[in-house]
Design a protein around this motif. Structure first.
Motif, PDB file in Angstrom:
ATOM      1  N   THR A  12     -12.832  12.059  -8.435  1.00 52.10           N
ATOM      2  CA  THR A  12     -13.564  13.063  -8.611  1.00 52.10           C
ATOM      3  C   THR A  12     -13.650  13.097 -10.107  1.00 52.10           C
ATOM      4  OG1 THR A  12     -12.637  14.840  -7.085  1.00 52.10           O
ATOM      5  CG2 THR A  12     -13.193  15.692  -9.009  1.00 52.10           C
ATOM      6  N   ALA A  15     -16.673  10.695 -10.246  1.00 53.57           N
ATOM      7  CA  ALA A  15     -17.841  11.457  -9.861  1.00 53.57           C
ATOM      8  C   ALA A  15     -18.364  12.358 -11.199  1.00 53.57           C
ATOM      9  CB  ALA A  15     -17.640  12.134  -8.670  1.00 53.57           C
ATOM     10  N   ILE A  16     -17.466  13.179 -11.843  1.00 51.21           N
ATOM     11  CA  ILE A  16     -17.957  13.795 -12.948  1.00 51.21           C
ATOM     12  C   ILE A  16     -18.685  12.785 -14.001  1.00 51.21           C
ATOM     13  CG2 ILE A  16     -17.181  15.167 -14.892  1.00 51.21           C
ATOM     14  CD1 ILE A  16     -14.953  16.231 -12.765  1.00 51.21           C
ATOM     15  N   ALA A  19     -22.161  11.647 -12.816  1.00 56.75           N
ATOM     16  CA  ALA A  19     -22.972  12.539 -12.674  1.00 56.75           C
ATOM     17  C   ALA A  19     -23.549  13.081 -14.057  1.00 56.75           C
ATOM     18  CB  ALA A  19     -22.341  13.894 -12.081  1.00 56.75           C
ATOM     19  N   ASP A  30     -28.447  17.314 -11.833  1.00 58.00           N
ATOM     20  CA  ASP A  30     -28.016  17.031 -10.454  1.00 58.00           C
ATOM     21  C   ASP A  30     -29.172  16.364  -9.559  1.00 58.00           C
ATOM     22  OD1 ASP A  30     -26.626  17.184  -8.350  1.00 58.00           O
ATOM     23  OD2 ASP A  30     -26.652  19.189  -7.994  1.00 58.00           O
ATOM     24  N   ASP A  37     -21.195  13.632  -5.957  1.00 54.32           N
ATOM     25  CA  ASP A  37     -20.583  15.005  -5.856  1.00 54.32           C
ATOM     26  C   ASP A  37     -20.265  15.277  -4.517  1.00 54.32           C
ATOM     27  OD1 ASP A  37     -23.256  14.835  -5.815  1.00 54.32           O
ATOM     28  OD2 ASP A  37     -23.692  16.743  -6.769  1.00 54.32           O
ATOM     29  N   GLN A  78     -22.836  26.510 -10.314  1.00 55.13           N
ATOM     30  CA  GLN A  78     -24.011  25.303 -10.604  1.00 55.13           C
ATOM     31  C   GLN A  78     -24.779  25.566 -11.623  1.00 55.13           C
ATOM     32  OE1 GLN A  78     -26.824  25.268  -7.090  1.00 55.13           O
ATOM     33  NE2 GLN A  78     -27.165  22.948  -7.530  1.00 55.13           N
ATOM     34  N   VAL A  88     -20.389  18.622 -10.167  1.00 56.70           N
ATOM     35  CA  VAL A  88     -19.466  18.154  -9.143  1.00 56.70           C
ATOM     36  C   VAL A  88     -18.757  19.287  -8.629  1.00 56.70           C
ATOM     37  CG1 VAL A  88     -17.370  16.907  -8.853  1.00 56.70           C
ATOM     38  CG2 VAL A  88     -19.177  15.697  -9.947  1.00 56.70           C
ATOM     39  N   ASP A  91     -19.996  21.365  -5.678  1.00 61.46           N
ATOM     40  CA  ASP A  91     -19.737  20.645  -4.353  1.00 61.46           C
ATOM     41  C   ASP A  91     -18.038  20.733  -3.999  1.00 61.46           C
ATOM     42  OD1 ASP A  91     -22.205  19.269  -3.335  1.00 61.46           O
ATOM     43  OD2 ASP A  91     -22.087  18.897  -5.640  1.00 61.46           O
TER      44      ASP A  91
END
Length: 112
Positions: A12, A15-16, A19, A30, A37, A78, A88, A91
């Protein structure tokens, strides 16, 4: 499940970072080509899920349902949380909603 959780936390964080980096690199928030994500959101959905194809398909369908429909507060997150974390977090919330439903189903199945 502790190793799974530790891996999920590490991925995670990664991914952060990815992204946010992709957003800065492309200028697109995004970007649809970035799927890390969705991956961590789905991995959260499958946390402590019993083995079996029915459970896996159910997890996927529920995760996608929440990821697409974006019930409160997913849509708010979001739109209002910036950067990689904002990309992220929606999701992860979709994954959390799906996880809660699946875990309730697991408990109901154990009763019967």
């Amino acid at each position: 499940w502790l190793v799974y959780c530790a891996g999920l936390l590490i991925l995670t964080g990664f991914a952060i970072y990815l992204a946010g980096y992709a957003e800065k690199l492309t200028g697109i928030e995004d970007h649809p080509g970035i799927v890390c994500d969705e991956m961590v959101g789905f991995w959260l959905t499958t946390l402590m899920l019993p083995a079996g194809l029915v459970w896996l398909i159910s997890a996927f369908v529920l995760f996608r349902l929440f990821d697409i429909s974006k019930p409160w507060p997913i849509q708010w997150l979001q739109r209002n949380v910036p950067g990689g974390f904002g990309i992220v977090i929606d999701d992860l919330m979709a994954g959390l909603y799906a996880w809660l439903i699946l875990q309730a189903c697991v408990q109901i199945q154990r009763w019967f």
